[in-house]
Design a protein around this motif. Sequence first.
Motif, PDB file in Angstrom:
ATOM      1  N   TYR A   1       1.171  -1.005  -0.230  1.00 45.31           N
ATOM      2  CA  TYR A   1      -0.164   0.268   0.445  1.00 45.31           C
ATOM      3  C   TYR A   1       0.955   1.589   0.263  1.00 45.31           C
ATOM      4  N   ASP A   2       0.394   2.501  -0.391  1.00 44.23           N
ATOM      5  CA  ASP A   2       1.135   4.312  -0.285  1.00 44.23           C
ATOM      6  C   ASP A   2       0.751   4.118   0.508  1.00 44.23           C
ATOM      7  N   PRO A   3       1.399   4.711   1.694  1.00 48.49           N
ATOM      8  CA  PRO A   3       0.582   6.014   2.829  1.00 48.49           C
ATOM      9  C   PRO A   3      -0.747   6.455   2.407  1.00 48.49           C
ATOM     10  N   PRO A   4      -2.129   6.193   2.860  1.00 48.44           N
ATOM     11  CA  PRO A   4      -3.199   7.387   2.518  1.00 48.44           C
ATOM     12  C   PRO A   4      -2.686   8.697   3.319  1.00 48.44           C
ATOM     13  N   GLY A   5      -3.318   9.485   2.731  1.00 44.39           N
ATOM     14  CA  GLY A   5      -3.678  10.922   3.238  1.00 44.39           C
ATOM     15  C   GLY A   5      -3.556  11.383   5.110  1.00 44.39           C
ATOM     16  N   PRO A   6      -3.354  12.285   6.057  1.00 42.95           N
ATOM     17  CA  PRO A   6      -2.963  12.489   6.978  1.00 42.95           C
ATOM     18  C   PRO A   6      -4.214  13.189   7.954  1.00 42.95           C
ATOM     19  N   GLU A   7      -5.559  12.783   7.129  1.00 38.92           N
ATOM     20  CA  GLU A   7      -6.688  13.162   8.151  1.00 38.92           C
ATOM     21  C   GLU A   7      -7.660  11.593   7.855  1.00 38.92           C
ATOM     22  N   ARG A   8      -8.278  11.900   8.919  1.00 39.28           N
ATOM     23  CA  ARG A   8      -8.993  11.178   9.362  1.00 39.28           C
ATOM     24  C   ARG A   8     -10.104  10.016   7.993  1.00 39.28           C
ATOM     25  N   GLY A   9      -9.914   9.424   8.090  1.00 41.70           N
ATOM     26  CA  GLY A   9     -11.156   8.727   6.490  1.00 41.70           C
ATOM     27  C   GLY A   9      -9.958   8.511   5.197  1.00 41.70           C
ATOM     28  N   ASP A  10      -8.948   9.537   5.031  1.00 37.29           N
ATOM     29  CA  ASP A  10      -8.095   9.033   4.275  1.00 37.29           C
ATOM     30  C   ASP A  10      -7.412   7.421   3.863  1.00 37.29           C
ATOM     31  N   TRP A  11      -7.677   6.738   2.683  1.00 36.16           N
ATOM     32  CA  TRP A  11      -7.158   5.424   2.559  1.00 36.16           C
ATOM     33  C   TRP A  11      -7.109   5.248   1.491  1.00 36.16           C
ATOM     34  N   THR A  12      -5.775   4.444   1.004  1.00 34.26           N
ATOM     35  CA  THR A  12      -5.311   4.159  -0.141  1.00 34.26           C
ATOM     36  C   THR A  12      -5.678   2.335   0.178  1.00 34.26           C
ATOM     37  N   GLU A  13      -5.327   2.035  -1.163  1.00 29.68           N
ATOM     38  CA  GLU A  13      -6.143   0.319  -1.889  1.00 29.68           C
ATOM     39  C   GLU A  13      -4.455  -0.649  -1.388  1.00 29.68           C
ATOM     40  N   LEU A  14      -4.709  -1.475  -0.452  1.00 30.43           N
ATOM     41  CA  LEU A  14      -4.411  -2.542  -0.387  1.00 30.43           C
ATOM     42  C   LEU A  14      -4.355  -3.814  -1.127  1.00 30.43           C
ATOM     43  N   THR A  15      -3.109  -4.193  -1.983  1.00 30.86           N
ATOM     44  CA  THR A  15      -3.484  -4.867  -3.167  1.00 30.86           C
ATOM     45  C   THR A  15      -2.705  -5.892  -2.414  1.00 30.86           C
ATOM     46  N   ASP A  16      -2.120  -7.120  -2.782  1.00 29.24           N
ATOM     47  CA  ASP A  16      -1.793  -8.421  -2.980  1.00 29.24           C
ATOM     48  C   ASP A  16      -1.232  -9.658  -4.295  1.00 29.24           C
ATOM     49  N   GLY A  17      -0.589  -9.444  -5.185  1.00 27.15           N
ATOM     50  CA  GLY A  17      -0.139 -10.062  -6.305  1.00 27.15           C
ATOM     51  C   GLY A  17      -1.309  -9.284  -7.135  1.00 27.15           C
ATOM     52  N   GLY A  18      -1.099  -8.245  -7.417  1.00 27.05           N
ATOM     53  CA  GLY A  18      -2.293  -6.929  -8.527  1.00 27.05           C
ATOM     54  C   GLY A  18      -4.076  -7.671  -8.409  1.00 27.05           C
ATOM     55  N   ASP A  19      -3.901  -7.832  -6.697  1.00 27.67           N
ATOM     56  CA  ASP A  19      -5.819  -7.865  -6.349  1.00 27.67           C
ATOM     57  C   ASP A  19      -5.732  -6.893  -5.131  1.00 27.67           C
ATOM     58  N   VAL A  20      -6.848  -6.651  -5.317  1.00 25.42           N
ATOM     59  CA  VAL A  20      -7.102  -5.154  -4.362  1.00 25.42           C
ATOM     60  C   VAL A  20      -8.201  -6.136  -3.550  1.00 25.42           C
ATOM     61  N   VAL A  21      -6.935  -6.399  -2.480  1.00 27.35           N
ATOM     62  CA  VAL A  21      -7.740  -7.164  -0.795  1.00 27.35           C
ATOM     63  C   VAL A  21      -8.044  -6.751   0.140  1.00 27.35           C
ATOM     64  N   GLY A  22      -8.333  -4.980   0.553  1.00 28.25           N
ATOM     65  CA  GLY A  22      -8.705  -4.134   1.662  1.00 28.25           C
ATOM     66  C   GLY A  22      -7.824  -2.456   1.098  1.00 28.25           C
ATOM     67  N   ARG A  23      -7.819  -2.126   1.971  1.00 29.37           N
ATOM     68  CA  ARG A  23      -8.042  -0.737   2.414  1.00 29.37           C
ATOM     69  C   ARG A  23      -6.753  -0.588   3.727  1.00 29.37           C
ATOM     70  N   ALA A  24      -5.609   0.873   3.422  1.00 26.05           N
ATOM     71  CA  ALA A  24      -5.338   1.159   4.714  1.00 26.05           C
ATOM     72  C   ALA A  24      -6.348   2.458   5.207  1.00 26.05           C
ATOM     73  N   LEU A  25      -6.425   2.787   5.985  1.00 23.98           N
ATOM     74  CA  LEU A  25      -7.143   3.372   6.358  1.00 23.98           C
ATOM     75  C   LEU A  25      -7.455   3.787   7.395  1.00 23.98           C
ATOM     76  N   ARG A  26      -6.958   5.488   7.443  1.00 22.08           N
ATOM     77  CA  ARG A  26      -6.692   6.396   8.836  1.00 22.08           C
ATOM     78  C   ARG A  26      -7.693   6.563   9.644  1.00 22.08           C
ATOM     79  N   THR A  27      -7.792   5.993  11.138  1.00 25.89           N
ATOM     80  CA  THR A  27      -9.410   6.058  12.047  1.00 25.89           C
ATOM     81  C   THR A  27      -8.965   7.666  12.701  1.00 25.89           C
ATOM     82  N   GLN A  28      -7.879   8.283  12.276  1.00 28.80           N
ATOM     83  CA  GLN A  28      -7.593   8.973  13.521  1.00 28.80           C
ATOM     84  C   GLN A  28      -6.035  10.065  12.580  1.00 28.80           C
TER      85      GLN A  28
END
Length: 219
Positions: free
Chosen positions: A141-168
Amino acid sequence: MIEDWPATPDEAVALQLRMAPLVDPRPPAGFAPRTAAGLDVAYDEDRLAAAVVVLDIASLETVDQVVVPGVTDFPYVPGLFAFRELPALLGALERLTTSPDLLICDGQGVAHPRRFGLASHLGVVTGLPSIGVAKTPMGHYDPPGPERGDWTELTDGGDVVGRALRTQREIKPLFVSIGHRIDLDTACAQVLRLAPKYRQPETTRRADHLCREALVLDR
């Protein structure tokens, strides 16, 4: 699905591969959960305590909780944590006096090498919508933005498997993935709803406290 429980890592991997296609990435029609259960396990060598804490999502009040002591004889193998924890967690779920609408697992869902982590396993076995919320990623994943709710894709083997989610704001992200019977947008929205003040959802925080306290008291 719990009767023929694997005794070896090879058997466990084979079971994950057989069950992974059963994961449903769609929520039930009209899904509007009112209660969410946090599940966590604490260890002291081969001893464990499995905790389930059910919260009212709107108020974040605890409405039910159970902790079950136990032991595990399944080896510590990355990607196979469900086989150490699932039997005790199912035992705790069975002792609840309420039936939660949603399971929040301290672990992976489909963000897993075989797309079948603890949250997916629990969801498929119980039939309940479930979310994996992990502190460390299984994927890239690439780091998401700094704000709560910012997110980026979490990938594995070319598949999107989740999100890196900034909760605070400016706090390390959590890694959210589908467990079963939920979509990724809904999963992230529920995690944010359950984490108004801290990095971890309140479901996980309270389940973690309960199982750790039980191990200390049981010494």
